[in-house]
Scaffold this motif. Structure first.
Motif, short mmCIF file in Angstrom:
data_model
loop_
_atom_site.label_atom_id
_atom_site.label_comp_id
_atom_site.label_asym_id
_atom_site.label_seq_id
_atom_site.Cartn_x
_atom_site.Cartn_y
_atom_site.Cartn_z
N ASP A 44 -2.22 0.53 -1.86
CA ASP A 44 -0.63 0.34 -2.04
C ASP A 44 0.12 0.59 -0.61
OD1 ASP A 44 -0.74 -0.45 -4.74
OD2 ASP A 44 -0.90 1.58 -5.11
N THR A 45 -0.73 0.78 0.32
CA THR A 45 0.17 1.05 1.56
C THR A 45 0.79 -0.25 2.14
OG1 THR A 45 -1.61 2.58 2.32
CG2 THR A 45 -0.24 1.75 3.99
N PRO A 46 2.18 0.07 2.28
CA PRO A 46 2.95 -1.31 2.85
C PRO A 46 2.09 -1.75 4.03
CG PRO A 46 4.49 0.74 2.21
CD PRO A 46 3.00 1.43 2.46
N TYR A 47 2.21 -3.01 4.10
CA TYR A 47 1.58 -4.12 5.14
C TYR A 47 0.27 -3.84 5.35
CZ TYR A 47 6.70 -4.20 5.84
OH TYR A 47 8.25 -4.18 5.49
N LEU A 48 -0.38 -3.35 4.42
CA LEU A 48 -1.65 -3.23 4.65
C LEU A 48 -2.79 -4.24 4.70
CD1 LEU A 48 -4.16 -1.04 5.12
CD2 LEU A 48 -4.26 -0.79 2.89
N LEU A 49 -2.69 -4.88 3.28
CA LEU A 49 -3.41 -6.14 3.05
C LEU A 49 -3.08 -7.50 3.72
CD1 LEU A 49 -4.30 -5.46 -0.60
CD2 LEU A 49 -5.52 -4.98 1.39
N ASN A 50 -1.61 -7.46 4.14
CA ASN A 50 -0.87 -8.52 4.69
C ASN A 50 0.09 -8.13 5.53
OD1 ASN A 50 0.78 -10.74 5.10
ND2 ASN A 50 -0.57 -11.91 3.86
N GLN A 51 0.02 -8.22 6.86
CA GLN A 51 1.01 -7.53 7.68
C GLN A 51 2.53 -8.02 7.54
OE1 GLN A 51 0.11 -8.70 11.61
NE2 GLN A 51 -0.03 -10.89 11.35
N HIS A 52 2.72 -8.97 6.88
CA HIS A 52 3.98 -9.55 6.48
C HIS A 52 4.41 -9.28 5.15
CE1 HIS A 52 3.64 -11.97 10.24
NE2 HIS A 52 2.44 -12.74 9.73
N TRP A 53 3.81 -8.70 4.39
CA TRP A 53 4.06 -8.31 3.00
C TRP A 53 4.00 -6.83 2.75
CZ3 TRP A 53 0.48 -12.00 -0.02
CH2 TRP A 53 0.54 -13.26 0.15
N ARG A 54 5.28 -6.09 2.49
CA ARG A 54 5.45 -4.95 2.16
C ARG A 54 4.59 -4.54 1.03
NH1 ARG A 54 8.34 -1.46 -0.98
NH2 ARG A 54 8.81 0.60 -0.17
N SER A 55 4.80 -5.24 -0.08
CA SER A 55 3.74 -5.04 -1.22
C SER A 55 3.01 -6.32 -1.53
CB SER A 55 4.73 -4.76 -2.60
OG SER A 55 4.06 -4.59 -3.78
N TYR A 56 1.58 -6.03 -1.49
CA TYR A 56 0.75 -7.34 -1.67
C TYR A 56 0.91 -7.75 -3.05
CZ TYR A 56 -3.54 -9.95 -1.52
OH TYR A 56 -4.09 -10.96 -1.35
#
Length: 836
Positions: A529-541
């Motif tokens: 749930d870390t912001p921008y972890l799985l996608n650098q453009h998405w705060r919540s994947y």
């Protein structure tokens, strides 16, 4: 595509959950029953059985190797850090710090793996050097043994140490074999677990449309209840209006009815007074005449010559002096009559006041029917509106492509299940290869153990302490050869075993520490749930994938927790951000229409008359009947007197007693006859007069007690009736508006209850996503961690123990073989140490 179809299906089930209540819910509640929910078969709790003891032992060992807690911050930073291809990027301070932190966290695994690699590198080298050394007749390779005093003790110690080492190695290989078998059996049994998960997902999809239909169908419960209350508008609304006025009306009518009863009681009392006075007047006249006759006859008797005798003179004088007491005491002839008052009361009773009051009761009690008759047209409009709302809900649900969505999802699920079923034999085949490889590794260790055990058995059984080293028997020599064979195979296999141990240890241990343990306490979800972890453009994947909006706070941890609690997927995935319910079903608009219809209810209560003017006039006539003018003092004065001046029974008894004092004769008999006559007068005349006086006393006191209050009571009754009538005339409109508002709130409250129930059902019961959490638990917690990782860790734990204890076993076996093998030469007894 499958995710979007699933969301669309769930959104259709939520079209009525966003309506906000307009009023406070009524005190009554509707019973909508229970949303049909089927139980799921998958059990996500795994009990490993007896091998669980080994699993816990391995977990304890891993805690010793890696006691640090899960490095959440480190994992997040490492995942977010992007290392470039330029060499200088690795030398950035922040990257160096992260690398050092990672090394510090993994220091236990690094040291253990380094020792294992050192074992892998050194043991073959040591074995090679050992073989070359023995080929040069060194390191015990020379077939010559010197005699020592402590030879038997050394031999026994080496045999014991080797036996203990072999026993430990046996336990280790058994642990490895058990873990290998456990993993294979669990992989084969996973087919049923996978089938159970697919079955639950199919139930999840198939039940959702039925649950939606059930929610929609329960609108009929709301509608039927509302129609029932509308059909009973008279008892409900009318009774409420009636109860509001009842606090004033009923006491007033009760007082008027009590006054009607008081009038009848007054009439009865007057009649009793009139009759009792007549009886008393006539009775006292007769009593007076009879007593006079008794006195005359007594006087004549006392004038007899017998009274002149000395014995009777005093007694006769006493009797003669008491004759004046034989007289009446009360005089009722002068009492005033009550005929005038009785005539006026009879005139009042010509009008039936009770009947007039009962008409007032009937008019007031007809309020519910009056309300029902005056609201028929409006109620018909409201019923039509309710039917219109129900038809809109039904038509809307029929427009939803639920069946299409369900069919698409079912096809996708069927294809997924078929894919798993097709490739599961491949998984079983590869697991068989793995099982076979692990079995070969265990057989390597078992082969070494067999040589050691045969060596110990043959050497111990064939050893003859009286034989010289050059004359040892064949069995003993064979035992020594078995031991050296075991040493040779140890050097050949141990480094291979350690390579497998190191690889599985590093892999399985890190998966246990970095996946399984944080998954159990849900720390792993916080990393995801870390912001921008799985996608650098998405705060919540997750929200970006599901809701197409990365700014909505939709976390893996919250979704998993909600599904674990079997909540509805609508709430779990925050689908309200994706679907505007009010655009499709706005119940608030319908409730406003219902409110407007109910507000038009207008009830006219002006026809209710509690007591007409005739009744009031009748009450006033009664109050002026002149009862208060009766001379109650004169009545009470005579009533309080006794009928006669003396108690006739006492007088008769006294007369008879004095007669007994006289000489026997005619005088005595005559006096006793007069005593009996007096008793007869008392029984036949005085007793009835006393009863008439008692009746007169009760009636006159009743009239005296009530006459003073009649005027006030009549005025109070008329005032209360007028006040109640005025309340109905003036305040009826206000009361009707207030009660109509409450009645409207009650009807609207049924719809609010329906909406709240739908919302709660959507939140907790409809499309409950427990199967989704079960799939995740099955994949990670059960299959990966419980089946695979626990078994793999137990395997390397047992195999690693075997590899480590091969070293002392090799040393003991080499030393012990010298005492079992047949030597080529021997020396005389020498106390010095043997040199290699």
């Amino acid at each position: 595509m499958a995710v979007e179809l699933l969301l669309l299906l769930l959104l259709f089930g939520s079209t009525v959950s966003e309506v906000q209540p307009l009023h406070k819910p009524p005190p009554g509640s509707l019973d909508f029953g229970f949303v049909p929910v089927k139980t799921y078969d998958t059990n996500t709790y795994h009990e490993p059985g007896p091998i669980g003891i080994l699993f816990r032992l391995v977990h304890a060992f891993l805690y010793l190797v890696q006691p640090n807690s899960f490095p959440q911050d480190l994992i997040q930073k490492l995942a977010q850090q992007t290392f470039g291809n330029v060499q200088g990027d690795y030398q950035k301070p922040e990257n160096v710090v992260l690398t050092l932190q990672a090394i510090y966290y993994e220091i236990g695994f690094i040291v253990s793996a380094a020792l294992g690699l050192l074992f892998v590198l050194l043991l073959p080298l040591v074995g090679l050097c050992f073989c070359m050394c023995r080929c040069c007749d060194n390191c015990g390779g020379e077939m010559h043994q010197r005699h020592k005093k402590n030879a038997d003790c050394r031999r026994g110690c080496f045999a014991t140490f080797l036996f203990v080492a072999s026993l430990i190695i046996s336990i280790g290989v058994l642990c490895a074999y058990a873990a290998n078998q456990h993993l294979t059996s669990q992989v084969r049994g996973a087919k049923n677990l996978v089938h159970s998960n697919f079955k639950d997902l199919r139930i999840f999809l198939n039940d959702t449309p039925g649950q939606i239909d059930y929610l929609v169908s329960q609108y009929n419960t709301t509608k039927n209840k509302a129609l029932s209350d509308l059909n009973n508008v008279g008892p409900l609304l009318g009774s409420r209006v009636q109860e509001r006025f009842a606090k004033e009306v009923r006491p007033a009518l009760d007082a008027a009815l009590m006054m009607a009863g008081a009038i009848r009681e007054t009439k009865e009392a007057l009649e009793n007074v009139s009759v009792s006075v007549e009886v008393l007047q006539e009775g006292t006249e007769r009593l007076h005449a009879n007593l006079t006759n008794v006195k005359i006859h007594l006087s004549n008797t006392l004038s007899d010559s017998a009274c002149s005798a000395a014995q009777a003179a005093s007694t006769c004088n006493i009797i003669r002096n008491s004759l004046n007491q034989l007289n009446i005491n009360a005089n009722f002839s002068g009492l005033p009559g009550v005929s005038t008052q009785l005539a006026k009361v009879n005139d009042v009773l010509k009008i039936d006041l009770s009947s007039l009051v009962q008409k007032g009761y009937a008019a007031f009690n007809d309020t519910p029917d009056l309300v029902l008759n005056q609201t028929r047209n409006i109620l018909s409009d409201i019923k039509n509106l309710l039917d219109f709302i129900g038809s809109n809900i039904t038509s809307f649900t029929e427009m939803l492509p639920v069946q299409k969505v369900l069919a698409d999802l079912t096809i996708y699920l069927t294809q997924s299940e078929a894919y798993v079923q097709d490739y599961f034999p491949v998984v079983e085949q590869y697991d068989f290869y793995r099982w076979l490889g692990c079995l070969i590794l265990c057989c390597m260790v078992i082969l070494i153990l067999v040589f050691y055990c045969l060596g110990l058995l043959c050497g111990t059984c064939g050893y003859d302490k009286h034989a010289s080293p050059t004359t040892r028997g064949c069995i003993s020599n064979t035992g020594g050869n078995f031991l050296m064979a075991g040493v040779g195979f140890s050097f050949l296999f141990s480094w291979v075993l350690m390579i497998i141990v190191v690889i599985t240890f590093v892999t399985g241990g890190n998966v246990e520490k970095l996946v399984c343990e944080p998954y159990e306490d849900r720390t792993l979800f916080k990393v995801l749930d870390t912001p921008y972890l799985l996608n650098q453009h998405w705060r919540s994947y997750l929200s970006a994938v599901v809701l197409k909006n990365p700014d909505i706070n939709l976390t893996f941890e919250k979704v998993y927790s909600d599904c674990k609690e079997n909540k509805g997927i609508y709430t779990t995935l925050h689908l309200e951000n994706l679907f505007n319910i009010n655009e499709f079903l706005n119940i608030s608009m319908y409730t406003e229409d219902v409110s407007l219809k109910i507000e038009h209810i207008n009830v006219n209560l002006s026809n209710i008359v509690l007591l007409d003017e005739i009744g009031k006039r009748n009450l006033l006539d009664f109050s002026s009947s002149g009862i208060d003018g009766i001379n109650f003092a004169a009545y009470l004065t005579e009533i309080n007197k006794s009928v006669t001046k003396v108690d006739l029974l006492s007088f008769a008894n006294d007369l008879e007693a004095r007669a007994d004092q006289l000489p026997k004769g005619a005088l005595e008999n005559a006096l006793k006859g007069h005593a009996n006559s007096i008793r007869m007068i008392h029984n036949q005349q005085v007793v009835p007069l006393e009863q008439a006086m008692s009746t007169l006393n009760q009636s006159i006191r009743l009239l005296q007690r009530t006459s003073s209050e009649f005027m006030i009571k009549v005025k109070n009754v008329i005032s209360a009736v007028d006040a109640a009538q005025l309340l109905i005339s003036n305040d009826a409109s206000v009361v009707i508006i207030q009660e109509t508002k409450k009645y409207m709130d009650m009807i609207i409250g049924y719809f609010e209850q329906y909406v709240e129930w739908v919302k709660e059902s959507i939140t907790m019961e409809v499309a409950a996503c427990k199967p989704i959490a079960n799939v995740v638990d099955t994949a990670v917690d059960i299959f990966l961690c419980s089946y695979v990782i626990d078994s793999v860790n137990t395997f390397w734990f047992g195999l690693g123990g075997c590899s480590i204890f091969l070293i002392p076993a090799v040393i003991c076996a080499v030393k012990l073989s010298k005492y079992y093998r047949r030597m080529d030469t021997e020396d005389v007894y020498d106390d010095s140490e043997e040199q290699w």
